[in-house]
Scaffold this motif. Structure first.
Motif, PDB file in Angstrom:
ATOM      1  N   ARG A 238       0.794  -1.233  -0.023  1.00 60.43           N
ATOM      2  CA  ARG A 238       0.024  -0.161   0.022  1.00 60.43           C
ATOM      3  C   ARG A 238       0.955   1.155   0.107  1.00 60.43           C
ATOM      4  O   ARG A 238       0.253   2.433   0.139  1.00 60.43           O
ATOM      5  CB  ARG A 238      -1.108   0.083   1.291  1.00 60.43           C
ATOM      6  CG  ARG A 238      -1.852  -1.159   1.414  1.00 60.43           C
ATOM      7  CD  ARG A 238      -2.956  -0.806   2.367  1.00 60.43           C
ATOM      8  NE  ARG A 238      -2.321  -1.155   3.733  1.00 60.43           N
ATOM      9  CZ  ARG A 238      -2.276  -0.115   4.758  1.00 60.43           C
ATOM     10  NH1 ARG A 238      -2.806   0.834   4.702  1.00 60.43           N
ATOM     11  NH2 ARG A 238      -1.561  -0.395   5.786  1.00 60.43           N
ATOM     12  N   LEU A 239       2.245   1.093   0.053  1.00 58.06           N
ATOM     13  CA  LEU A 239       3.114   2.300  -0.048  1.00 58.06           C
ATOM     14  C   LEU A 239       3.967   2.487  -1.142  1.00 58.06           C
ATOM     15  O   LEU A 239       4.529   1.475  -1.870  1.00 58.06           O
ATOM     16  CB  LEU A 239       4.086   1.930   1.336  1.00 58.06           C
ATOM     17  CG  LEU A 239       4.706   3.220   1.897  1.00 58.06           C
ATOM     18  CD1 LEU A 239       3.749   4.263   2.656  1.00 58.06           C
ATOM     19  CD2 LEU A 239       5.752   2.727   2.752  1.00 58.06           C
ATOM     20  N   ALA A 240       3.793   3.709  -1.711  1.00 59.43           N
ATOM     21  CA  ALA A 240       4.866   4.147  -2.796  1.00 59.43           C
ATOM     22  C   ALA A 240       6.053   3.767  -2.508  1.00 59.43           C
ATOM     23  O   ALA A 240       6.776   3.970  -1.477  1.00 59.43           O
ATOM     24  CB  ALA A 240       4.266   5.538  -3.104  1.00 59.43           C
ATOM     25  N   ALA A 241       6.640   3.406  -3.726  1.00 63.69           N
ATOM     26  CA  ALA A 241       8.182   3.309  -3.489  1.00 63.69           C
ATOM     27  C   ALA A 241       9.102   4.132  -2.923  1.00 63.69           C
ATOM     28  O   ALA A 241       9.965   4.055  -2.093  1.00 63.69           O
ATOM     29  CB  ALA A 241       8.650   2.503  -4.907  1.00 63.69           C
ATOM     30  N   ASN A 242       8.708   5.390  -3.497  1.00 61.45           N
ATOM     31  CA  ASN A 242       9.613   6.732  -3.026  1.00 61.45           C
ATOM     32  C   ASN A 242       9.416   6.917  -1.360  1.00 61.45           C
ATOM     33  O   ASN A 242      10.452   7.256  -0.850  1.00 61.45           O
ATOM     34  CB  ASN A 242       9.188   7.933  -3.764  1.00 61.45           C
ATOM     35  CG  ASN A 242       7.817   8.522  -3.697  1.00 61.45           C
ATOM     36  OD1 ASN A 242       6.871   7.455  -3.578  1.00 61.45           O
ATOM     37  ND2 ASN A 242       7.765   9.618  -3.862  1.00 61.45           N
ATOM     38  N   ILE A 246      12.346   6.702   1.401  1.00 63.78           N
ATOM     39  CA  ILE A 246      12.573   8.002   2.179  1.00 63.78           C
ATOM     40  C   ILE A 246      12.546   7.629   3.751  1.00 63.78           C
ATOM     41  O   ILE A 246      13.563   7.738   4.490  1.00 63.78           O
ATOM     42  CB  ILE A 246      11.652   9.012   2.243  1.00 63.78           C
ATOM     43  CG1 ILE A 246      11.903   9.778   0.870  1.00 63.78           C
ATOM     44  CG2 ILE A 246      11.733  10.379   3.136  1.00 63.78           C
ATOM     45  CD1 ILE A 246      10.813  10.751   0.318  1.00 63.78           C
ATOM     46  N   LEU A 247      11.542   6.618   3.958  1.00 63.11           N
ATOM     47  CA  LEU A 247      11.357   6.006   5.424  1.00 63.11           C
ATOM     48  C   LEU A 247      12.541   5.078   5.653  1.00 63.11           C
ATOM     49  O   LEU A 247      13.206   5.064   6.826  1.00 63.11           O
ATOM     50  CB  LEU A 247      10.325   5.325   5.467  1.00 63.11           C
ATOM     51  CG  LEU A 247       9.045   5.851   5.674  1.00 63.11           C
ATOM     52  CD1 LEU A 247       7.728   5.095   5.487  1.00 63.11           C
ATOM     53  CD2 LEU A 247       8.830   7.183   6.793  1.00 63.11           C
ATOM     54  N   LEU A 248      13.200   4.193   4.687  1.00 60.56           N
ATOM     55  CA  LEU A 248      14.097   3.502   4.976  1.00 60.56           C
ATOM     56  C   LEU A 248      15.656   4.181   5.100  1.00 60.56           C
ATOM     57  O   LEU A 248      16.402   3.701   6.067  1.00 60.56           O
ATOM     58  CB  LEU A 248      14.361   2.494   3.593  1.00 60.56           C
ATOM     59  CG  LEU A 248      15.449   1.276   3.652  1.00 60.56           C
ATOM     60  CD1 LEU A 248      14.825   0.342   4.768  1.00 60.56           C
ATOM     61  CD2 LEU A 248      15.501   0.593   2.481  1.00 60.56           C
ATOM     62  N   VAL A 284      17.872  11.312  -1.378  1.00 64.82           N
ATOM     63  CA  VAL A 284      17.895  11.485  -2.867  1.00 64.82           C
ATOM     64  C   VAL A 284      17.602  10.482  -3.780  1.00 64.82           C
ATOM     65  O   VAL A 284      16.973  10.395  -4.685  1.00 64.82           O
ATOM     66  CB  VAL A 284      19.357  12.134  -3.262  1.00 64.82           C
ATOM     67  CG1 VAL A 284      19.397  12.366  -4.557  1.00 64.82           C
ATOM     68  CG2 VAL A 284      19.288  13.725  -2.191  1.00 64.82           C
ATOM     69  N   VAL A 285      18.524   9.322  -3.234  1.00 63.09           N
ATOM     70  CA  VAL A 285      18.567   8.087  -4.073  1.00 63.09           C
ATOM     71  C   VAL A 285      17.297   7.310  -4.116  1.00 63.09           C
ATOM     72  O   VAL A 285      16.712   6.709  -5.312  1.00 63.09           O
ATOM     73  CB  VAL A 285      19.874   7.260  -3.785  1.00 63.09           C
ATOM     74  CG1 VAL A 285      19.762   5.946  -4.845  1.00 63.09           C
ATOM     75  CG2 VAL A 285      21.036   8.030  -4.226  1.00 63.09           C
ATOM     76  N   LEU A 286      16.926   6.851  -2.789  1.00 65.95           N
ATOM     77  CA  LEU A 286      15.837   6.057  -2.367  1.00 65.95           C
ATOM     78  C   LEU A 286      14.368   6.729  -2.685  1.00 65.95           C
ATOM     79  O   LEU A 286      13.283   5.924  -2.863  1.00 65.95           O
ATOM     80  CB  LEU A 286      16.013   5.303  -1.160  1.00 65.95           C
ATOM     81  CG  LEU A 286      17.519   4.463  -0.939  1.00 65.95           C
ATOM     82  CD1 LEU A 286      17.423   3.884   0.385  1.00 65.95           C
ATOM     83  CD2 LEU A 286      17.545   3.358  -2.285  1.00 65.95           C
ATOM     84  N   GLY A 287      14.345   8.044  -2.723  1.00 65.48           N
ATOM     85  CA  GLY A 287      12.847   8.585  -2.518  1.00 65.48           C
ATOM     86  C   GLY A 287      12.699   9.153  -3.901  1.00 65.48           C
ATOM     87  O   GLY A 287      11.887  10.076  -4.225  1.00 65.48           O
ATOM     88  N   ALA A 288      13.333   8.511  -4.966  1.00 62.98           N
ATOM     89  CA  ALA A 288      12.996   8.995  -6.320  1.00 62.98           C
ATOM     90  C   ALA A 288      11.618   8.741  -6.943  1.00 62.98           C
ATOM     91  O   ALA A 288      11.141   9.451  -7.886  1.00 62.98           O
ATOM     92  CB  ALA A 288      14.184   8.788  -7.241  1.00 62.98           C
TER      93      ALA A 288
END
Length: 300
Positions: A238-242, A246-248, A284-288
């Motif tokens: 249910r969660l968007a990848a970006n 960001i949470l990760l 920046v990288v994982l929240g794209a």
């Protein structure tokens, strides 16, 4: 003979997905801090063996995977997943025996960062990786500590754990495509536990069956494996990848808090600055928000 009905993992829970991911992150890092208190007693291999054996038993009881009707390709994938899982945990716990948990997790985080950067090929991501590299240099103490005093073994093990994390991400995605629900993870955990258990017995011997040791092993297995895997499995639907990325990115910071509260580990100013650079690069990288391979939580 019919099998017992499996738990319904697709039902939407009332808890918001971001809260589940945050709970997973906190669980993983405090599980790592708990493992650091067990390592002096049974060694890194002993702690990994306990975690994997107990986690495998718990996952097998929940998933009840079928060991039949899988293709040769499926078995090759699940074996590769088991190897990545076992090596990642061994390298991480060996590094944890030498470095503060906040430092270890921050350096390890370069693995998924590099993977995401390579798959995206965006100039902004490569710039972020350079910033993360500068952060790792700061947090390693290379600029403030004599070369002879640096724990190069610990740093190398943390980097190796990061490389194994990247391999884990790739294998996890492929396993998820070929196995239903938790089946692939449970089988991989079992194979990894079988492979690591002899190392744990050789390192710790009868210490592995002590009451306090087993209690800590159970806590580590639940906090570091069963609980976060289950939370993320549901949340990622249910969660968007970006948003997940960001949470990760909070993993290193939460690890530092866990190290402070559980282990009394204090990070210096330059280490905190280095961690901030890595966290910023991660955002920046994982929240794209792209659909490429993304880290699937912290498996350590």
């Amino acid at each position: 003979m019919t099998r017992t009905t499996r738990p319904d993992l697709s039902r939407r829970p009332a808890v918001p997905a971001p809260a589940m991911v945050l709970a997973s992150i906190v669980s993983v890092q405090f599980g790592g801090a708990l493992a650091a208190t067990l390592i002096p007693t049974v060694g890194p291999a002993g702690a990994v063996a306990l975690r994997l054996v107990i986690a495998a038993a718990l996952l097998l009881s929940v998933a009840r995977p079928s060991l039949r009707a899988h293709t040769r390709s499926g078995w090759a994938t699940v074996v590769a997943f088991a190897i990545a899982l076992g090596l990642m945990n061994l390298c991480f716990y060996e590094a944890l025996a030498r470095l503060p948990i906040g430092v270890t997790v921050t350096i390890e985080f370069l693995g998924p960062l590099m993977l995401s950067t390579v798959t995206s090929r965006r100039p902004r991501d490569f710039a972020a990786i350079i910033a993360a590299g500068c952060g790792v240099v700061l947090i390693s103490g290379a600029l403030t500590t004599p070369w002879s005093d640096l724990d190069l073994t610990g740093l190398a093990l943390a980097l190796a754990a990061g490389a194994c994390w990247a391999a884990y991400i790739i294998c996890s995605a492929r396993t998820g495509q070929q196995f239903a629900q938790l089946d692939g993870l449970a089988i991989s955990m079992l194979l990894s536990a079988i492979a690591v258990l002899p190392l744990g017995i050789a390192a710790a011997g009868s210490s592995l069956v002590g009451g306090t040791v087993l209690a800590k092993g159970l806590g580590i297995a639940v906090l570091s494996s069963v609980l976060p895997y289950s939370l993320e499995l549901v949340a990622l639907r249910r969660l968007a990848a970006n948003v997940f990325g960001i949470l990760l990115s909070l993993e290193p910071a939460v690890a530092a808090v866990a190290g402070l509260l559980v282990l009394g580990q204090h990070l210096s100013l330059h280490e905190l600055v280095g961690m901030a650079l890595v966290v910023g690069a991660s955002i920046v990288v994982l929240g794209a928000g792209r659909r490429s391979t993304a880290p699937q939580g912290d498996p350590v």
